[in-house]
Design an enzyme around this catalytic site. Sequence first.
Site, short mmCIF file in Angstrom:
data_model
loop_
_atom_site.label_atom_id
_atom_site.label_comp_id
_atom_site.label_asym_id
_atom_site.label_seq_id
_atom_site.Cartn_x
_atom_site.Cartn_y
_atom_site.Cartn_z
N ASP A 1 -6.09 18.78 -15.02
CA ASP A 1 -6.46 17.43 -15.45
C ASP A 1 -6.03 17.29 -16.91
O ASP A 1 -6.57 17.96 -17.79
CB ASP A 1 -7.98 17.23 -15.29
CG ASP A 1 -8.40 15.79 -15.59
OD1 ASP A 1 -7.74 15.13 -16.41
OD2 ASP A 1 -9.40 15.33 -15.01
N ARG B 1 0.85 -1.21 0.00
CA ARG B 1 0.00 0.00 0.00
C ARG B 1 0.88 1.25 0.00
O ARG B 1 0.59 2.24 -0.65
CB ARG B 1 -0.95 0.00 1.21
CG ARG B 1 -1.62 1.36 1.40
CD ARG B 1 -2.86 1.34 2.27
NE ARG B 1 -2.75 0.57 3.47
CZ ARG B 1 -2.06 0.95 4.58
NH1 ARG B 1 -1.43 2.10 4.61
NH2 ARG B 1 -2.03 0.17 5.64
N1 PLP Z 1 -10.89 13.20 -15.46
C1 PLP Z 1 -11.44 13.11 -16.68
C2 PLP Z 1 -11.21 14.22 -17.66
C3 PLP Z 1 -12.22 12.00 -17.04
O1 PLP Z 1 -12.76 11.95 -18.26
C4 PLP Z 1 -12.42 10.98 -16.07
C5 PLP Z 1 -13.26 9.81 -16.39
O2 PLP Z 1 -13.90 9.73 -17.41
C6 PLP Z 1 -11.85 11.11 -14.81
C7 PLP Z 1 -11.08 12.22 -14.53
C8 PLP Z 1 -12.06 10.05 -13.75
O3 PLP Z 1 -11.27 8.95 -14.02
P1 PLP Z 1 -11.59 7.43 -13.55
O4 PLP Z 1 -12.81 7.01 -14.29
O5 PLP Z 1 -10.35 6.69 -13.91
O6 PLP Z 1 -11.83 7.47 -12.08
#
Ligand code: PLP
Length: 386
Positions: A174, A51
């Site tokens: 992101d 972990r």
């Molecule tokens: N960020 C974006 C831009 C996404 O499109 C997604 C999921 O579609 C996520 C985060 C979340 O990711 P996860 O589905 O791997 O938890």
Amino acid sequence: MPPRERDLHTIAASNGVGTDKAFGAVTPPLHLSTTYLFPGFGEEGPYAYSRTANPTRHQLGDTLAKLEGGAGAVVTASGMAAVDLVLSRLSAGQRLVAPHDCYGGSYRLMQARAAQLRFTVVFVDQSDLAATRAALTDCALLYIETPSNPLMRVVDIETLSSLAHAAGAKVAVDNTFLSPALQRPLTLGADFVIHSTTKFLNGHSDIVGGAVICKSPDDVAALADWANTTGVTGAPFDSYMTLRGIRTLFPRLERQQHTAAVIAEFLQAHAAVSAVHYPGLLDHPGHEIARRQQTGFGAMLSFDLRDGVPAVRAFVEALQVFSLAESLGGVESLIAHPATMTHASMGAQARAVAGIGDGLIRVSVGLESERDLLDDLSQALSAITA
Ligand code: PLP
């Protein structure tokens, strides 16, 4: 002369290759063991419990940190765990500024954490610099998603990062939609990069995972500590698969984005389509910023069908090569209807504010032949009027 840093293509294809000390394995091995020998009484080696730290996960984190240009990475069990890990840096009363049109799951998480009084959140249209500047007063974290999901809006990471830093806030981006093959937010001023590795990085739609890459070693240490405390670190097998996917990240994206550009132009010329959202199109409002801050326009696009939900139904029911499914970034082409799928949890009102209409369709372009994909879209669009 110090050795030149390896090119990103080389890092993706071979970081960690040939480093196995036990058997000289060329491919970094998969270490599933949950626990590791202590070298002696009172002595702990680099790995004690999976972990906390695991060699396979470490290999993936090291590769991601090099690709994004960060001090280190924390690999998590999902993209949402990565988003939540960054949000954990905020304390009660601090303000988060987030985009009004981000991924629906991120939007839901931010609202839920704010309802638990973990922090306050303000959603703004980040392409409106005046509104964003105003929201940044007393802000601790600016959250950016560019291109945004599903409208492919592009915002200027460098400008927004300087505004946020001037206000004393950190910046998280992101980067799921592009990956470090096409955009490197840390080099544009961001402090954290978030990934759903489920998407382009793994690229084969067969694991769920996430990662946070940090610019500063202090942030890496703090996030690694919290990920260990809460137990959100990623599984070794998923890390192994993701690293395997990353080996082909560059050639996959090169090909996928080429086909995406062809599809965007085809859709733009079609009478049933009222708008196409693809940053590679010259008339896309974020085209110039995308040109500057991205090294490619990506393999995601969305478009609006003129006749709303009835047209969407006829269209998706006629598709044969594209699959109707959530997620994105895999080798197979997917179509999603944000209003009833990925962004249903936002609620109709928030979707309307963000500009996500009922006729909007999101496309993740895969590796099938360009001709087969175009033929499929063409025949499915004809089904709308049939
Ligand atoms: N960020 C974006 C831009 C996404 O499109 C997604 C999921 O579609 C996520 C985060 C979340 O990711 P996860 O589905 O791997 O938890």
